[in-house]
Design a protein around this motif. Sequence first.
Motif, PDB file in Angstrom:
ATOM      1  N   VAL A  31       0.852  -1.190   0.000  1.00 45.89           N
ATOM      2  CA  VAL A  31       0.000   0.000   0.000  1.00 45.89           C
ATOM      3  C   VAL A  31       0.887   1.239   0.000  1.00 45.89           C
ATOM      4  N   PRO A  35       1.212  11.439   3.566  1.00 51.32           N
ATOM      5  CA  PRO A  35       0.955  12.071   4.862  1.00 51.32           C
ATOM      6  C   PRO A  35      -0.380  12.828   4.896  1.00 51.32           C
ATOM      7  N   LEU A  36      -0.927  13.186   3.738  1.00 48.80           N
ATOM      8  CA  LEU A  36      -2.200  13.907   3.719  1.00 48.80           C
ATOM      9  C   LEU A  36      -3.398  12.984   3.512  1.00 48.80           C
ATOM     10  N   SER A  37      -3.161  11.688   3.559  1.00 49.90           N
ATOM     11  CA  SER A  37      -4.268  10.750   3.347  1.00 49.90           C
ATOM     12  C   SER A  37      -5.176  10.684   4.561  1.00 49.90           C
ATOM     13  N   GLY A  38      -4.683  11.144   5.699  1.00 43.86           N
ATOM     14  CA  GLY A  38      -5.486  11.035   6.915  1.00 43.86           C
ATOM     15  C   GLY A  38      -5.400   9.663   7.552  1.00 43.86           C
ATOM     16  N   VAL A  39      -4.458   8.854   7.082  1.00 41.95           N
ATOM     17  CA  VAL A  39      -4.331   7.499   7.611  1.00 41.95           C
ATOM     18  C   VAL A  39      -2.938   7.319   8.207  1.00 41.95           C
ATOM     19  N   PRO A  84       2.865  18.018   6.740  1.00 37.69           N
ATOM     20  CA  PRO A  84       1.403  18.170   6.662  1.00 37.69           C
ATOM     21  C   PRO A  84       0.872  19.430   7.338  1.00 37.69           C
ATOM     22  N   LEU A  87       2.515  23.578   4.837  1.00 38.58           N
ATOM     23  CA  LEU A  87       2.637  23.336   3.401  1.00 38.58           C
ATOM     24  C   LEU A  87       3.204  24.553   2.676  1.00 38.58           C
ATOM     25  N   ILE A  99      -0.539  20.780  -4.303  1.00 40.09           N
ATOM     26  CA  ILE A  99       0.066  19.528  -3.851  1.00 40.09           C
ATOM     27  C   ILE A  99       0.529  18.741  -5.076  1.00 40.09           C
ATOM     28  N   ASP A 103      -1.016  12.725  -1.005  1.00 40.27           N
ATOM     29  CA  ASP A 103      -2.333  12.364  -0.476  1.00 40.27           C
ATOM     30  C   ASP A 103      -2.770  10.959  -0.925  1.00 40.27           C
ATOM     31  N   LEU A 105      -3.593   7.060  -1.158  1.00 39.01           N
ATOM     32  CA  LEU A 105      -4.127   5.999  -0.315  1.00 39.01           C
ATOM     33  C   LEU A 105      -4.404   4.869  -1.311  1.00 39.01           C
ATOM     34  N   LEU A 106      -3.299   4.242  -1.740  1.00 36.35           N
ATOM     35  CA  LEU A 106      -3.351   3.364  -2.905  1.00 36.35           C
ATOM     36  C   LEU A 106      -2.983   1.927  -2.584  1.00 36.35           C
ATOM     37  N   LEU A 107      -3.725   1.012  -3.174  1.00 41.78           N
ATOM     38  CA  LEU A 107      -3.294  -0.377  -3.208  1.00 41.78           C
ATOM     39  C   LEU A 107      -2.386  -0.502  -4.426  1.00 41.78           C
TER      40      LEU A 107
ATOM     41  N   SER B  29      -4.936   1.000  -7.325  1.00 46.78           N
ATOM     42  CA  SER B  29      -6.298   1.520  -7.201  1.00 46.78           C
ATOM     43  C   SER B  29      -6.461   2.174  -5.835  1.00 46.78           C
ATOM     44  N   ASP B  30      -7.278   3.215  -5.809  1.00 49.79           N
ATOM     45  CA  ASP B  30      -7.536   3.936  -4.567  1.00 49.79           C
ATOM     46  C   ASP B  30      -8.239   3.000  -3.593  1.00 49.79           C
ATOM     47  N   ILE B  31      -7.754   2.967  -2.360  1.00 48.17           N
ATOM     48  CA  ILE B  31      -8.391   2.083  -1.380  1.00 48.17           C
ATOM     49  C   ILE B  31      -9.823   2.520  -1.117  1.00 48.17           C
ATOM     50  N   SER B 148     -11.537  11.563   5.664  1.00 48.41           N
ATOM     51  CA  SER B 148     -11.125  10.626   4.615  1.00 48.41           C
ATOM     52  C   SER B 148     -12.271  10.172   3.720  1.00 48.41           C
ATOM     53  N   PRO B 173      -4.684  18.566  10.384  1.00 49.72           N
ATOM     54  CA  PRO B 173      -4.481  19.235   9.095  1.00 49.72           C
ATOM     55  C   PRO B 173      -5.293  18.624   7.956  1.00 49.72           C
ATOM     56  N   VAL B 174      -5.544  17.331   8.009  1.00 51.31           N
ATOM     57  CA  VAL B 174      -6.226  16.702   6.871  1.00 51.31           C
ATOM     58  C   VAL B 174      -7.647  17.255   6.745  1.00 51.31           C
ATOM     59  N   ALA B 207      -1.353  27.899   6.582  1.00 49.17           N
ATOM     60  CA  ALA B 207      -0.176  27.010   6.531  1.00 49.17           C
ATOM     61  C   ALA B 207      -0.538  25.659   5.931  1.00 49.17           C
ATOM     62  N   PRO B 254      -9.845  15.402   0.274  1.00 44.41           N
ATOM     63  CA  PRO B 254      -8.455  15.221   0.633  1.00 44.41           C
ATOM     64  C   PRO B 254      -7.742  14.176  -0.219  1.00 44.41           C
TER      65      PRO B 254
END
Lengths: 139, 256
Positions: A31, A35-39, A84, A87, A99, A103, A105-107, B29-31, B148, B173-174, B207, B254
């Motif tokens: 995966v 850092p901006l994925s929120g995960v 994060p 910026l 950006i 961001d 969030l990929l498999l 692929s996007d999760i 998310s 921040p997200v 910021a 996001p």
Amino acid sequence: MHELALCQELIAEVTRIAAAHDAVGASRILVMLGPLSGVEAPLLKRAFLVARVGTVAEEATLEIEQQPLSVRCTVCGAKSEVTPTNLLCRTCGAWQVEILEGDALLLKSVELFLDTAAEDHPVEQKAAAETTSAQLGNG
Amino acid sequence: MCESCGCAGVSHKSHVHGESGRLSVAVFSDILRHNNDQAAHNREHFTEHGVLALNLMSSPGSGKTSLLEATIDALGDVFRIGVIEGDLATENDARRIRAKGVPAVQITTGQACHLDAEMVHEALHQLDLASLDLLFIENVGNLVCPASFDLGQHANVALLSVTEGDDKPAKYPVLFRAADLILLSKSDLLEFIDDFSPIRAEQHIRALANPAKIFPVSARRPESLAPWLQWLRARWDAQRNGAPRAADTTAALPAK
Ligand SMILES: Nc1nc2c(ncn2[C@@H]2O[C@H](COP(=O)(O)OP(=O)(O)OP(=O)(O)O)[C@@H](O)[C@H]2O)c(=O)[nH]1
Ligand SMILES: [Mg+2]
Ligand SMILES: [Zn+2]
Ligand SMILES: [Zn+2]
């Protein structure tokens, strides 16, 4: 925790891919996280240990590749590696940046055990699975 | 659809055959693909019906429901308003909204930390979208998880109450980066809270490279709502007059 929800999505996707390839299981899931994925990577790993039970990913390891975070300034044009919570353009200080990456969030990829492997090398596979869970248990 | 093997919805870059019995599949692929697809579908429903859909996010207790009540008082005669309530544990918020004579659908299933597009889809089909102008989705009070999940909203509105510290945008921040509008709520309390600086709050938000407008609002002082109400009207006009604005939706998200 939304990490658990994400793992369930992730495993659903891996399950579809495994089925499409007649695979009996997944051994490795890669995966990419920005850092901006929120995960949070550690939370995702921990949630994965819970979510994988009883699924095609039961014996799989989850590997996480951290995506760098970078921006391009729309004022001075400079590219910066940033964090994060800050910026801002590192060259001129402007906040008008876009950006470039960070961001995701990929498999990215999945490694599968094919059916033949299950029949041909049952012992090897089991051994591999045990090392895998032992490693995860420690981490 | 992958052409070489036909796996559903996945476009493979390559199939690398490793040691016997193993197969490495490149996916990319996007999760959150499933959620994002559902959200896009929700957005189509809203846009089709000329409904402006807004996702309200904040910490627990920052004043989302109070702001909605005050907004209904101010605009209830101008716009036909509907609300989807994300309070999973109780009916309290939905009851408060219904007491104002506005339809409110309570989301009752799902994880208690965030809403997702599927929950919103179920809820939206319990509303008569054709009879609405504005739809507010009050997300679960949480500054982490909701950020998310795209719900299909046209814009994100984040509340930051003056009682919770002006550095919240730096800590979360997200979510604050994804906000298209930020309301400094409970602004009537500013005079009692000596360490909340709206200027510092704005610096933290900039910021994050977020150009969003920032308005102080108080549910207790109707006159303070003027900039917020004006923003709503302008957004609604733009939504009605223009085509669905793809650029806006991207800015609101996001992860895409
Ligand atoms: N002084 C003051 N108090 C407010 C204001 N808005 C809300 N409150 C109070 O803050 C508390 C929480 O308000 P709610 O509107 O329920 O907050 P919420 O964000 O909907 O809360 P959750 O849905 O539980 O996350 C209540 O006691 C409100 O009366 C405001 O503008 N000024
Ligand atoms: Mg509420
Ligand atoms: Zn610059
Ligand atoms: Zn539908």
